[in-house]
Design a protein around this motif. Structure first.
Motif, PDB file in Angstrom:
ATOM      1  N   ILE A 142      10.729  -6.827  -7.128  1.00 18.76           N
ATOM      2  CA  ILE A 142       9.415  -6.345  -7.565  1.00 18.76           C
ATOM      3  C   ILE A 142       8.623  -5.928  -6.324  1.00 18.76           C
ATOM      4  O   ILE A 142       8.420  -6.727  -5.398  1.00 18.76           O
ATOM      5  N   VAL A 143       8.210  -4.679  -6.307  1.00 20.61           N
ATOM      6  CA  VAL A 143       7.384  -4.162  -5.211  1.00 20.61           C
ATOM      7  C   VAL A 143       5.968  -4.737  -5.402  1.00 20.61           C
ATOM      8  O   VAL A 143       5.501  -4.834  -6.543  1.00 20.61           O
ATOM      9  N   PRO A 144       5.281  -5.139  -4.342  1.00 18.95           N
ATOM     10  CA  PRO A 144       3.905  -5.626  -4.524  1.00 18.95           C
ATOM     11  C   PRO A 144       3.066  -4.587  -5.276  1.00 18.95           C
ATOM     12  O   PRO A 144       3.244  -3.386  -5.058  1.00 18.95           O
ATOM     13  N   PRO A 145       2.180  -5.030  -6.172  1.00 21.62           N
ATOM     14  CA  PRO A 145       1.505  -4.081  -7.059  1.00 21.62           C
ATOM     15  C   PRO A 145       0.532  -3.138  -6.352  1.00 21.62           C
ATOM     16  O   PRO A 145      -0.090  -3.485  -5.357  1.00 21.62           O
ATOM     17  N   PHE A 146       0.423  -1.955  -6.934  1.00 23.63           N
ATOM     18  CA  PHE A 146      -0.537  -0.947  -6.489  1.00 23.63           C
ATOM     19  C   PHE A 146      -1.828  -1.200  -7.264  1.00 23.63           C
ATOM     20  O   PHE A 146      -1.814  -1.227  -8.488  1.00 23.63           O
ATOM     21  N   TYR A 147      -2.922  -1.395  -6.561  1.00 26.18           N
ATOM     22  CA  TYR A 147      -4.141  -1.685  -7.328  1.00 26.18           C
ATOM     23  C   TYR A 147      -5.327  -0.794  -7.021  1.00 26.18           C
ATOM     24  O   TYR A 147      -6.413  -1.003  -7.545  1.00 26.18           O
ATOM     25  N   TRP A 148      -5.141   0.238  -6.177  1.00 26.84           N
ATOM     26  CA  TRP A 148      -6.244   1.192  -5.958  1.00 26.84           C
ATOM     27  C   TRP A 148      -5.979   2.433  -6.787  1.00 26.84           C
ATOM     28  O   TRP A 148      -5.653   3.473  -6.247  1.00 26.84           O
ATOM     29  N   GLY A 149      -6.114   2.324  -8.104  1.00 26.40           N
ATOM     30  CA  GLY A 149      -5.755   3.454  -8.959  1.00 26.40           C
ATOM     31  C   GLY A 149      -6.918   4.377  -9.263  1.00 26.40           C
ATOM     32  O   GLY A 149      -7.979   4.314  -8.639  1.00 26.40           O
ATOM     33  N   VAL A 150      -6.682   5.259 -10.218  1.00 23.67           N
ATOM     34  CA  VAL A 150      -7.684   6.257 -10.600  1.00 23.67           C
ATOM     35  C   VAL A 150      -8.531   5.706 -11.747  1.00 23.67           C
ATOM     36  O   VAL A 150      -8.018   5.373 -12.809  1.00 23.67           O
TER      37      VAL A 150
END
Ligand SMILES: [Zn+2]
Length: 278
Positions: free
Chosen positions: A73-81
């Motif tokens: 599991i890649v660390p989550p992306f949390y700066w989304g649109v």
């Protein structure tokens, strides 16, 4: 502490480099969640859209392992649109082109580490956020020449106008909804899952006093049209009926969703590793 409030839990951030190297040699698939930080009513934390897909992927990883498919599991992306919640506090906004460039760099890193298949999942329903993910996947596929796809519910893909046979997507069946009106933001569904994965972050004392927000399709369209309209139409921030939430329903949904996702991953993996033998 609930495990659910640690977003690195179960991800590559908790592994050593040797473990990651071994996983790549083992032909593990990479799983990557995309949330945003935005308001989620008066009862849920702003990171809900990150906690939810992170918990889902931990469950998917477990199901895949049971079926002999290794994954990381890649660390989550949390700066989304963010668009709809932008008139509320704590809605961080990133321009789509910045998100795409960052995603493309991370895809390159994943591939450099030896992973050949990546599945991206979303925790946020905003159309532009999800279209941005698909656009970045397109770039990632072209630039890394590996199999990167958007693992998403068929209902979401239809709303985005994406064909289910599009190579950039791996569809899985949407869970049947029991709600009689849209339950789409900090409502019964999201609140139930949060109660299952990190109850300590849910303001459970507030739940009984939160009134339902029942939208018609026209209301929903209006709500999605502009941040100021969204805030005016839903001053508390939720759409749906959070007071009906319960952790058992949340756990059931997590398990069913993870099973459907794992099956879709295995199907694609088999298809890609043995192309057109028929
Ligand atoms: Zn949400």
């Amino acid at each position: 502490m609930d495990q659910g409030d640690a977003i690195f839990a179960g991800t590559m951030a908790e592994m050593t480099w040797r473990e990651v190297e071994d996983a790549a040699k083992d032909n593990a698939v990479a799983l990557w969640a995309f949330g945003v930080i935005e308001q989620h009513g008066l009862h849920l934390p702003a990171g809900t859209d990150v906690y939810l897909p992170s918990a889902r992927l931990r469950r998917v990883k477990a199901v895949l392992a049971e079926r002999g498919v290794p994954s990381v599991i890649v660390p989550p992306f949390y700066w989304g649109v963010n668009f709809v919640s932008a008139a509320f506090p704590v809605s961080f906004q990133v321009r789509p082109q910045i998100m795409i460039e960052l995603m493309v760099d991370i895809f390159a890193s994943i591939v450099r580490d030896g992973f050949k298949q990546t599945f991206c999942v979303t925790g946020h329903g905003d159309a532009l956020h999800n279209k941005t993910i698909i656009e970045a996947i397109q770039r990632g596929r072209a630039e890394t020449r590996t199999d990167i796809s958007f693992l998403a519910e068929d209902g979401l893909l239809k709303r985005l106008g994406v064909e289910l046979a599009d190579p950039r997507v791996t569809p899985f069946p949407s869970a049947p909804s029991t709600a009689t009106f849209p339950d789409i933001h900090a409502g019964q569904w999201e609140t139930s899952i949060m109660l299952a994965i990190c109850p300590s972050l849910v303001h459970q004392d507030k739940l009984p006093g939160i009134p339902p927000v029942q939208f018609s399709p026209a209301d929903l369209q209006d709500w999605r049209s502009a941040p100021e309209i969204a805030r005016r139409k839903t001053p508390m921030g939720h759409v749906g009926e959070p007071a009906l939430a319960n952790p058992q329903a949340g756990q059931k949904d997590l398990d069913a969703g993870a099973l459907a996702m794992a099956e879709a991953i295995i199907q694609r993996r088999n298809r890609i590793s043995s192309p057109s033998r028929a």
